[in-house]
Motif scaffolding. Sequence first.
Motif, PDB file in Angstrom:
ATOM      1  N   ILE A  13       1.095  -1.191   0.094  1.00 53.40           N
ATOM      2  CA  ILE A  13      -0.337  -0.005   0.105  1.00 53.40           C
ATOM      3  C   ILE A  13       0.654   1.543  -0.220  1.00 53.40           C
ATOM      4  CG2 ILE A  13      -2.161   1.271   1.680  1.00 53.40           C
ATOM      5  CD1 ILE A  13      -3.339  -1.507   2.233  1.00 53.40           C
ATOM      6  N   PHE A  14       1.558   1.136   1.405  1.00 53.71           N
ATOM      7  CA  PHE A  14       3.058   2.275   0.534  1.00 53.71           C
ATOM      8  C   PHE A  14       3.343   3.121  -0.780  1.00 53.71           C
ATOM      9  CE2 PHE A  14       2.779   2.231   5.431  1.00 53.71           C
ATOM     10  CZ  PHE A  14       3.487   3.604   5.517  1.00 53.71           C
ATOM     11  N   ILE A  15       3.690   1.875  -1.604  1.00 53.40           N
ATOM     12  CA  ILE A  15       4.214   2.084  -2.694  1.00 53.40           C
ATOM     13  C   ILE A  15       3.213   2.779  -3.710  1.00 53.40           C
ATOM     14  CG2 ILE A  15       4.648   1.463  -5.192  1.00 53.40           C
ATOM     15  CD1 ILE A  15       5.403  -1.459  -3.620  1.00 53.40           C
ATOM     16  N   GLY A  16       2.209   2.938  -3.143  1.00 54.23           N
ATOM     17  CA  GLY A  16       0.966   3.789  -3.940  1.00 54.23           C
ATOM     18  C   GLY A  16       0.786   4.563  -3.237  1.00 54.23           C
ATOM     19  N   LEU A  17       0.323   4.890  -1.909  1.00 55.59           N
ATOM     20  CA  LEU A  17       0.210   6.311  -1.308  1.00 55.59           C
ATOM     21  C   LEU A  17       2.155   6.929  -1.473  1.00 55.59           C
ATOM     22  CD1 LEU A  17      -0.235   5.285   2.420  1.00 55.59           C
ATOM     23  CD2 LEU A  17      -2.009   6.171   0.371  1.00 55.59           C
ATOM     24  N   PHE A  18       3.356   6.480  -1.643  1.00 60.80           N
ATOM     25  CA  PHE A  18       4.063   7.105  -2.638  1.00 60.80           C
ATOM     26  C   PHE A  18       4.480   7.223  -4.034  1.00 60.80           C
ATOM     27  CE2 PHE A  18       6.831   5.320   1.552  1.00 60.80           C
ATOM     28  CZ  PHE A  18       7.229   6.497   2.328  1.00 60.80           C
ATOM     29  N   ALA A  19       3.729   6.568  -4.877  1.00 66.45           N
ATOM     30  CA  ALA A  19       4.079   6.802  -6.000  1.00 66.45           C
ATOM     31  C   ALA A  19       2.993   8.002  -6.807  1.00 66.45           C
ATOM     32  CB  ALA A  19       3.366   5.391  -6.943  1.00 66.45           C
TER      33      ALA A  19
END
Length: 468
Positions: free
Chosen positions: A240-246
């Motif tokens: 999920i953090f991949i998506g948030l940072f992206a």
Amino acid sequence: MILSILNSKHRFFWMIFHLILGVVCTFSKWFLIVWFFLLIGLSINKITSCFFNKNINDIFLPLVIYLSSLEVFGRMVKAYPMIPWELSKYLLLFSCLFLILIQRTKRPYLPAMIMTLLLIPGSLVDTSNRVGTDELISNLLGPMSMCIFMICFASTNISSRMFNNILRLIWLTTIPVLFFSIVKTPDFGDITFELGALIETSGNFGSNQVASILGLGMFLSYYAWMNRLLFSANHTFDGIFIGLFAYQGLLTFSRGGIVISLISMLVYFILFRSSRHFTAYKIRNSLRPLLFFGFAILVFAGSYAVIENRSKGNLTLRYIGESVGTLSGNKNKTLNTFTSGRYEILKSDLKLWSNNFIFGAGAGASKYLRSGTNYGISTHTELSRLLAEHGIFGLIFMLVLFKSSISSFKKNDMSIYRNILITLFLIGIGTSLHSGMRTFITPILITIVHFNIYEGDGFAIDASKKKV
């Protein structure tokens, strides 16, 4: 306290803590200032003990890296002067000089000592006659802090567990930047999507630096996701953090940090899959690399699609180098417009080098020697700055750095971690190409690249049993 952050049993707590830290700092900078000095105060006993026990790699090294990595967030919340603007450079430089003075460095790293000496000639020259002492120090701090940090910690033997813990510490410091930016971002209806970087989606701070941190956070989340390292204590949360940072990184409309991160994700996957240790490592850790990589790219693409839609196509125009001038026909789209003027500065740096081939123009002098609209503008490309301001000594500096990095890759050739070291080097150098050494990313990652990593738990094997 630093032991508690390193403790794998407390990962979820510290992830939530840093998330909350980013949110509450939108109300007051003092939450960060108090946390910064509280951490130092609560860790001082362990730090002092490590000097006597000579285990600086277990406590002192991760603490310095963690504190240094708070640098950009400190700038965002305007914590200066309580937290120095150039926090990472001062902290790396003076803490390592202290280690050298008390003789806690076993074998000073020779290539870094050579690189330090190569910075001296350029510091004695000023062909512009306009560089003040403050400017001289500012221009030398970046490469000098990296060299001193490497002198103390390059070729350090680090267990794989501690290595991943250090990367998790850096990842934790990117979370406040993420959530501070999210909270500070206005409603989409109040954002004017122009073909330039957006300060209002970057926490009202420099979008280039913020996007660099968000891009680093995205890559480290991806690295944890690919290897089931559970940086957040949960594999799904890492994804999920991949998506948030992206999402937030793309929303800044600043390209450098996100492009470097995306390229690094691809490079790491290719190196990981082609490693001689891949099959055994995959089976031992129950990994599904192709599935994980596919998910990460899908999440990134989804974030891109959402912002592309909400910005009415301006995100793609931004990434292909369009501007208001090129769309109106007043400007031709060139390499210079695509790089937001960096190409012209690069050319001017090379011209300055050709005119001052041996000693360079002098540290900090290049911006005063450019003509036209580039006058007074500092370079964003560290490698060309080394050539322009340090001449042939700057070139040798780069050659020594690249040679020592390649030697480190060879030393770690029998380890699965060679792949991540190469990728971190790419991020460190890539960041210096669009953001110079304005952040901690290049000095710290380049030093980490020079670690000797061995499989094992090392210090962390007993971390959960030690008192904070």
